[in-house]
Enzyme design. Structure first.
Site, PDB file in Angstrom:
ATOM      1  N   LEU A 155       2.118  44.719  42.026  1.00 50.01           N
ATOM      2  CA  LEU A 155       1.798  43.614  42.932  1.00 50.01           C
ATOM      3  C   LEU A 155       2.533  42.414  42.366  1.00 50.01           C
ATOM      4  CD1 LEU A 155      -2.068  44.077  43.460  1.00 50.01           C
ATOM      5  CD2 LEU A 155      -0.247  44.577  45.093  1.00 50.01           C
ATOM      6  N   ASP A 156       2.956  41.504  43.245  1.00 49.61           N
ATOM      7  CA  ASP A 156       3.623  40.297  42.756  1.00 49.61           C
ATOM      8  C   ASP A 156       2.674  39.523  41.838  1.00 49.61           C
ATOM      9  OD1 ASP A 156       5.765  40.916  44.366  1.00 49.61           O
ATOM     10  OD2 ASP A 156       5.135  39.592  45.998  1.00 49.61           O
ATOM     11  N   LYS A 157       3.261  38.662  41.034  1.00 54.06           N
ATOM     12  CA  LYS A 157       2.448  37.900  40.083  1.00 54.06           C
ATOM     13  C   LYS A 157       1.324  37.132  40.794  1.00 54.06           C
ATOM     14  CE  LYS A 157       2.967  34.867  36.130  1.00 54.06           C
ATOM     15  NZ  LYS A 157       3.813  33.986  35.353  1.00 54.06           N
ATOM     16  N   LYS A 179       5.729  39.899  52.192  1.00 61.32           N
ATOM     17  CA  LYS A 179       6.260  38.531  52.321  1.00 61.32           C
ATOM     18  C   LYS A 179       7.568  38.548  53.117  1.00 61.32           C
ATOM     19  CE  LYS A 179       4.132  37.077  48.007  1.00 61.32           C
ATOM     20  NZ  LYS A 179       4.294  37.026  46.575  1.00 61.32           N
TER      21      LYS A 179
END
Ligand code: URA
Length: 233
Positions: A103-105, A188
């Site tokens: 998962l992105d930060k 995104k």
């Protein structure tokens, strides 16, 4: 050889303190004899452990769910930044666990950590088509047209997306998206392609496995065998 209290804590019989109390009450036997102290060492491959008379099935591999908070990296170790492995309790820290997928930060929510390379591979292989459900907050309202574009299979810059489900709710800036792939910044980029930016993202489910609402941000718990199979449903 491993400490009995550590093994039982890892298998969800409570914290080390709680397991210690269980042992002192005579609730744990190894090969038929009551264990007296939590630091007794046993051979997990050979010894038969029972808790309150019930045999304990020891697992070779650990599979955990984490409610990942924002601000930490989905990686095992990083020289500069805090990682999801840094958040693990001490008894799990050195077990070679790694996140199965990223998962992105800044993304929160359901993350699987395991020491089982085969399981991670099965989860992540593109041909497995494991579904992931996300909750997204957008800077602008999502529309039915966006949902139709997502359903067709969108082109997001370089990225050719498989058909995805965009679920609109009462608040058009709060949506859910179900995808069956996991390319870099997938969600995104998909919204960016229809002129919207994601301002908050949380993963709610992988396959049929839902994030446990009882897990606070940063907490982990072991998955049951049944829950592991739900990942692939
Ligand atoms: N899609 C994204 O854009 N980010 C994530 O963290 C997961 C899916």
């Amino acid at each position: 050889m491993e400490r009995i209290d550590k093994i039982l804590a890892l298998h969800n019989f409570g914290s080390r303190k709680e397991v210690g109390a269980l042992i002192r009450k005579g609730g744990v036997t190894v090969n038929g004899s009551p264990v007296k102290k939590g630091d007794e060492k046993i051979d997990p491959e050979r010894d038969e452990i029972r808790v309150l008379g019930e045999p304990v099935l020891l697992r070779r591999h650990m599979v955990l769910m984490m409610n990942k908070p924002g601000g930490v990296l989905s990686a095992s170790r990083d020289p500069k930044a805090e990682t999801v492995v840094d958040l693990l309790p001490p008894e799990l820290y050195r077990r070679g666990l790694f996140p199965a997928g990223r998962l992105d930060k800044d993304t929160e929510g359901l993350l699987i950590l395991t020491d089982d390379g085969d399981l991670a591979h099965r989860m992540l292989a593109p041909k497995s088509h494991v579904y992931k459900l996300y909750q997204a907050r957008l800077d602008k309202p999502a529309t039915r047209e966006d949902a139709a574009l997502f359903a067709q299979g969108l082109r997001a810059g370089e990225l050719e997306c498989l058909p995805a489900e965009l679920i609109l709710g009462d608040d058009p800036c709060e949506v859910q998206v179900r995808v069956r792939e996991g390319k870099f910044h997938q969600i995104k980029r998909m919204f960016h392609a229809v002129g919207k930016e994601v301002i908050y993202l949380k993963r709610l489910a992988i396959g049929n496995l839902k994030l446990d609402p009882a897990l606070a941000l940063g907490q982990t718990r072991l998955l049951t065998e049944e829950e592991i199979t739900k990942i692939f449903e």
